[in-house]
Design a protein around this motif. Structure first.
Motif, PDB file in Angstrom:
ATOM      1  N   PHE A  37     -62.197  12.585  52.123  1.00 25.77           N
ATOM      2  CA  PHE A  37     -62.249  14.033  52.333  1.00 25.77           C
ATOM      3  C   PHE A  37     -61.586  14.772  51.174  1.00 25.77           C
ATOM      4  CE2 PHE A  37     -59.993  17.877  53.551  1.00 25.77           C
ATOM      5  CZ  PHE A  37     -61.078  18.686  53.846  1.00 25.77           C
ATOM      6  N   LEU A  38     -60.402  14.324  50.768  1.00 24.65           N
ATOM      7  CA  LEU A  38     -59.688  15.003  49.685  1.00 24.65           C
ATOM      8  C   LEU A  38     -60.483  14.944  48.383  1.00 24.65           C
ATOM      9  CD1 LEU A  38     -56.012  13.900  50.410  1.00 24.65           C
ATOM     10  CD2 LEU A  38     -57.048  16.160  50.783  1.00 24.65           C
ATOM     11  N   GLU A  39     -61.145  13.830  48.136  1.00 27.31           N
ATOM     12  CA  GLU A  39     -61.973  13.717  46.931  1.00 27.31           C
ATOM     13  C   GLU A  39     -63.156  14.683  46.992  1.00 27.31           C
ATOM     14  OE1 GLU A  39     -64.851  10.414  44.921  1.00 27.31           O
ATOM     15  OE2 GLU A  39     -62.903   9.722  45.630  1.00 27.31           O
ATOM     16  N   ARG A  40     -63.821  14.735  48.139  1.00 27.51           N
ATOM     17  CA  ARG A  40     -64.950  15.660  48.295  1.00 27.51           C
ATOM     18  C   ARG A  40     -64.492  17.109  48.128  1.00 27.51           C
ATOM     19  NH1 ARG A  40     -68.235  16.981  53.742  1.00 27.51           N
ATOM     20  NH2 ARG A  40     -69.698  18.438  52.821  1.00 27.51           N
ATOM     21  N   ARG A  41     -63.360  17.421  48.708  1.00 21.81           N
ATOM     22  CA  ARG A  41     -62.847  18.782  48.621  1.00 21.81           C
ATOM     23  C   ARG A  41     -62.444  19.130  47.192  1.00 21.81           C
ATOM     24  NH1 ARG A  41     -61.412  22.643  52.507  1.00 21.81           N
ATOM     25  NH2 ARG A  41     -60.676  24.392  51.291  1.00 21.81           N
ATOM     26  N   GLU A  42     -61.892  18.160  46.465  1.00 28.84           N
ATOM     27  CA  GLU A  42     -61.537  18.387  45.065  1.00 28.84           C
ATOM     28  C   GLU A  42     -62.782  18.673  44.225  1.00 28.84           C
ATOM     29  OE1 GLU A  42     -59.652  15.884  41.389  1.00 28.84           O
ATOM     30  OE2 GLU A  42     -58.773  15.571  43.364  1.00 28.84           O
ATOM     31  N   ILE A  43     -63.848  17.923  44.470  1.00 35.05           N
ATOM     32  CA  ILE A  43     -65.119  18.168  43.776  1.00 35.05           C
ATOM     33  C   ILE A  43     -65.623  19.563  44.120  1.00 35.05           C
ATOM     34  CG2 ILE A  43     -67.553  17.495  43.660  1.00 35.05           C
ATOM     35  CD1 ILE A  43     -66.556  14.570  44.069  1.00 35.05           C
ATOM     36  N   LEU A 102     -66.233  22.646  41.510  1.00 36.69           N
ATOM     37  CA  LEU A 102     -67.532  23.304  41.368  1.00 36.69           C
ATOM     38  C   LEU A 102     -67.419  24.808  41.610  1.00 36.69           C
ATOM     39  CD1 LEU A 102     -69.817  20.703  43.168  1.00 36.69           C
ATOM     40  CD2 LEU A 102     -69.802  21.248  40.714  1.00 36.69           C
ATOM     41  N   ARG A 103     -66.601  25.198  42.562  1.00 35.83           N
ATOM     42  CA  ARG A 103     -66.429  26.623  42.860  1.00 35.83           C
ATOM     43  C   ARG A 103     -65.825  27.370  41.684  1.00 35.83           C
ATOM     44  NH1 ARG A 103     -62.638  26.415  47.090  1.00 35.83           N
ATOM     45  NH2 ARG A 103     -62.563  28.676  46.962  1.00 35.83           N
ATOM     46  N   GLY A 104     -65.096  26.673  40.828  1.00 28.34           N
ATOM     47  CA  GLY A 104     -64.495  27.294  39.658  1.00 28.34           C
ATOM     48  C   GLY A 104     -65.381  27.255  38.426  1.00 28.34           C
ATOM     49  N   GLU A 105     -66.553  26.650  38.551  1.00 30.61           N
ATOM     50  CA  GLU A 105     -67.433  26.461  37.404  1.00 30.61           C
ATOM     51  C   GLU A 105     -68.707  27.301  37.483  1.00 30.61           C
ATOM     52  OE1 GLU A 105     -66.899  24.441  34.643  1.00 30.61           O
ATOM     53  OE2 GLU A 105     -64.874  24.306  35.455  1.00 30.61           O
ATOM     54  N   ILE A 106     -68.642  28.473  38.042  1.00 28.31           N
ATOM     55  CA  ILE A 106     -69.824  29.328  38.160  1.00 28.31           C
ATOM     56  C   ILE A 106     -70.189  29.863  36.771  1.00 28.31           C
ATOM     57  CG2 ILE A 106     -70.768  31.434  39.191  1.00 28.31           C
ATOM     58  CD1 ILE A 106     -70.295  29.212  41.198  1.00 28.31           C
ATOM     59  N   ASN A 118     -73.273  24.125  47.469  1.00 31.07           N
ATOM     60  CA  ASN A 118     -73.771  23.995  48.837  1.00 31.07           C
ATOM     61  C   ASN A 118     -73.780  22.542  49.284  1.00 31.07           C
ATOM     62  OD1 ASN A 118     -74.129  26.743  49.170  1.00 31.07           O
ATOM     63  ND2 ASN A 118     -76.272  26.698  48.567  1.00 31.07           N
ATOM     64  N   GLN A 119     -74.145  21.638  48.397  1.00 32.18           N
ATOM     65  CA  GLN A 119     -74.195  20.217  48.743  1.00 32.18           C
ATOM     66  C   GLN A 119     -72.792  19.659  48.983  1.00 32.18           C
ATOM     67  OE1 GLN A 119     -75.926  17.709  45.763  1.00 32.18           O
ATOM     68  NE2 GLN A 119     -75.716  15.875  47.003  1.00 32.18           N
ATOM     69  N   GLN A 120     -71.858  19.975  48.109  1.00 29.65           N
ATOM     70  CA  GLN A 120     -70.516  19.398  48.206  1.00 29.65           C
ATOM     71  C   GLN A 120     -69.611  20.093  49.215  1.00 29.65           C
ATOM     72  OE1 GLN A 120     -69.208  16.622  46.836  1.00 29.65           O
ATOM     73  NE2 GLN A 120     -71.260  16.212  46.074  1.00 29.65           N
ATOM     74  N   CYS A 121     -69.791  21.377  49.400  1.00 31.25           N
ATOM     75  CA  CYS A 121     -68.833  22.149  50.192  1.00 31.25           C
ATOM     76  C   CYS A 121     -69.233  22.340  51.656  1.00 31.25           C
ATOM     77  CB  CYS A 121     -68.616  23.517  49.554  1.00 31.25           C
ATOM     78  SG  CYS A 121     -67.938  23.418  47.882  1.00 31.25           S
ATOM     79  N   GLN A 122     -70.501  22.177  51.955  1.00 27.47           N
ATOM     80  CA  GLN A 122     -70.958  22.425  53.323  1.00 27.47           C
ATOM     81  C   GLN A 122     -70.244  21.512  54.306  1.00 27.47           C
ATOM     82  OE1 GLN A 122     -75.163  21.992  53.900  1.00 27.47           O
ATOM     83  NE2 GLN A 122     -75.106  23.039  55.843  1.00 27.47           N
ATOM     84  N   GLY A 123     -69.632  22.121  55.289  1.00 31.54           N
ATOM     85  CA  GLY A 123     -68.951  21.379  56.348  1.00 31.54           C
ATOM     86  C   GLY A 123     -67.496  21.076  56.071  1.00 31.54           C
ATOM     87  N   LEU A 136     -54.545  23.107  50.932  1.00 36.49           N
ATOM     88  CA  LEU A 136     -55.939  23.505  50.731  1.00 36.49           C
ATOM     89  C   LEU A 136     -56.214  24.865  51.375  1.00 36.49           C
ATOM     90  CD1 LEU A 136     -57.623  20.091  51.571  1.00 36.49           C
ATOM     91  CD2 LEU A 136     -57.126  21.016  49.296  1.00 36.49           C
ATOM     92  N   VAL A 137     -57.098  25.608  50.756  1.00 31.16           N
ATOM     93  CA  VAL A 137     -57.539  26.881  51.341  1.00 31.16           C
ATOM     94  C   VAL A 137     -58.328  26.530  52.608  1.00 31.16           C
ATOM     95  CG1 VAL A 137     -58.959  28.930  50.979  1.00 31.16           C
ATOM     96  CG2 VAL A 137     -57.652  27.974  49.077  1.00 31.16           C
ATOM     97  N   PRO A 138     -57.970  27.100  53.756  1.00 26.93           N
ATOM     98  CA  PRO A 138     -58.594  26.685  55.018  1.00 26.93           C
ATOM     99  C   PRO A 138     -60.047  27.110  55.179  1.00 26.93           C
ATOM    100  CG  PRO A 138     -57.017  28.428  55.408  1.00 26.93           C
ATOM    101  CD  PRO A 138     -56.899  28.057  53.968  1.00 26.93           C
ATOM    102  N   ARG A 139     -60.444  28.147  54.480  1.00 24.74           N
ATOM    103  CA  ARG A 139     -61.822  28.623  54.654  1.00 24.74           C
ATOM    104  C   ARG A 139     -62.442  28.956  53.310  1.00 24.74           C
ATOM    105  NH1 ARG A 139     -64.200  32.219  59.271  1.00 24.74           N
ATOM    106  NH2 ARG A 139     -66.285  32.308  58.462  1.00 24.74           N
ATOM    107  N   ILE A 140     -63.373  28.109  52.905  1.00 27.69           N
ATOM    108  CA  ILE A 140     -64.048  28.340  51.622  1.00 27.69           C
ATOM    109  C   ILE A 140     -65.545  28.569  51.788  1.00 27.69           C
ATOM    110  CG2 ILE A 140     -62.344  27.092  50.273  1.00 27.69           C
ATOM    111  CD1 ILE A 140     -64.357  24.751  50.206  1.00 27.69           C
ATOM    112  N   GLU A 141     -66.070  28.168  52.931  1.00 28.25           N
ATOM    113  CA  GLU A 141     -67.500  28.327  53.152  1.00 28.25           C
ATOM    114  C   GLU A 141     -67.830  29.772  53.489  1.00 28.25           C
ATOM    115  OE1 GLU A 141     -69.584  25.010  55.212  1.00 28.25           O
ATOM    116  OE2 GLU A 141     -67.507  24.470  55.712  1.00 28.25           O
ATOM    117  N   ARG A 142     -68.956  30.163  53.024  1.00 25.48           N
ATOM    118  CA  ARG A 142     -69.428  31.504  53.307  1.00 25.48           C
ATOM    119  C   ARG A 142     -69.875  31.603  54.751  1.00 25.48           C
ATOM    120  NH1 ARG A 142     -74.000  33.724  49.450  1.00 25.48           N
ATOM    121  NH2 ARG A 142     -74.595  35.226  50.988  1.00 25.48           N
ATOM    122  N   LYS A 143     -69.495  32.648  55.395  1.00 32.15           N
ATOM    123  CA  LYS A 143     -69.917  32.873  56.773  1.00 32.15           C
ATOM    124  C   LYS A 143     -71.358  33.352  56.762  1.00 32.15           C
ATOM    125  CE  LYS A 143     -67.659  34.693  60.811  1.00 32.15           C
ATOM    126  NZ  LYS A 143     -66.688  35.643  61.307  1.00 32.15           N
TER     127      LYS A 143
END
Length: 75
Positions: free
Chosen positions: A4-10, A14-18, A35-40, A65-72
């Motif tokens: 989980f921590l590895e997926r979240r780090e990725i 990615l969120r910083g590389e727009i 969307n692929q890495q962050c969903q869920g 970790l930031v508790p909410r990163i996904e778009r509502k």
């Protein structure tokens, strides 16, 4: 937890590389990767915190970790 921590780090990376909006192909590729890495991950973080509640070291990592990163999305 390491997976989980590895997926979240990725995801966070990615969120910083727009790319610039002037690069529509790059922007679309970045959005697809995010969307692929962050969903869920918001829900996964919530579950991981519940599972690791009695482990102070794990909770320190999870609470950083930031508790909410996904778009509502509207229903």
């Amino acid at each position: 937890m390491n997976d989980f921590l590895e997926r979240r780090e990725i995801c966070d990376h990615l969120r910083g590389e727009i790319p610039d909006p002037d690069d529509p192909d790059g922007l679309q590729a970045a959005i697809a990767a995010i969307n692929q890495q962050c969903q869920g991950t918001d829900e996964a973080l919530r579950r991981m915190k519940a599972r690791c509640a009695s482990d102070p070291d794990a909770m320190a990592q999870l609470n950083a970790l930031v508790p909410r990163i996904e778009r509502k999305t509207p229903h």
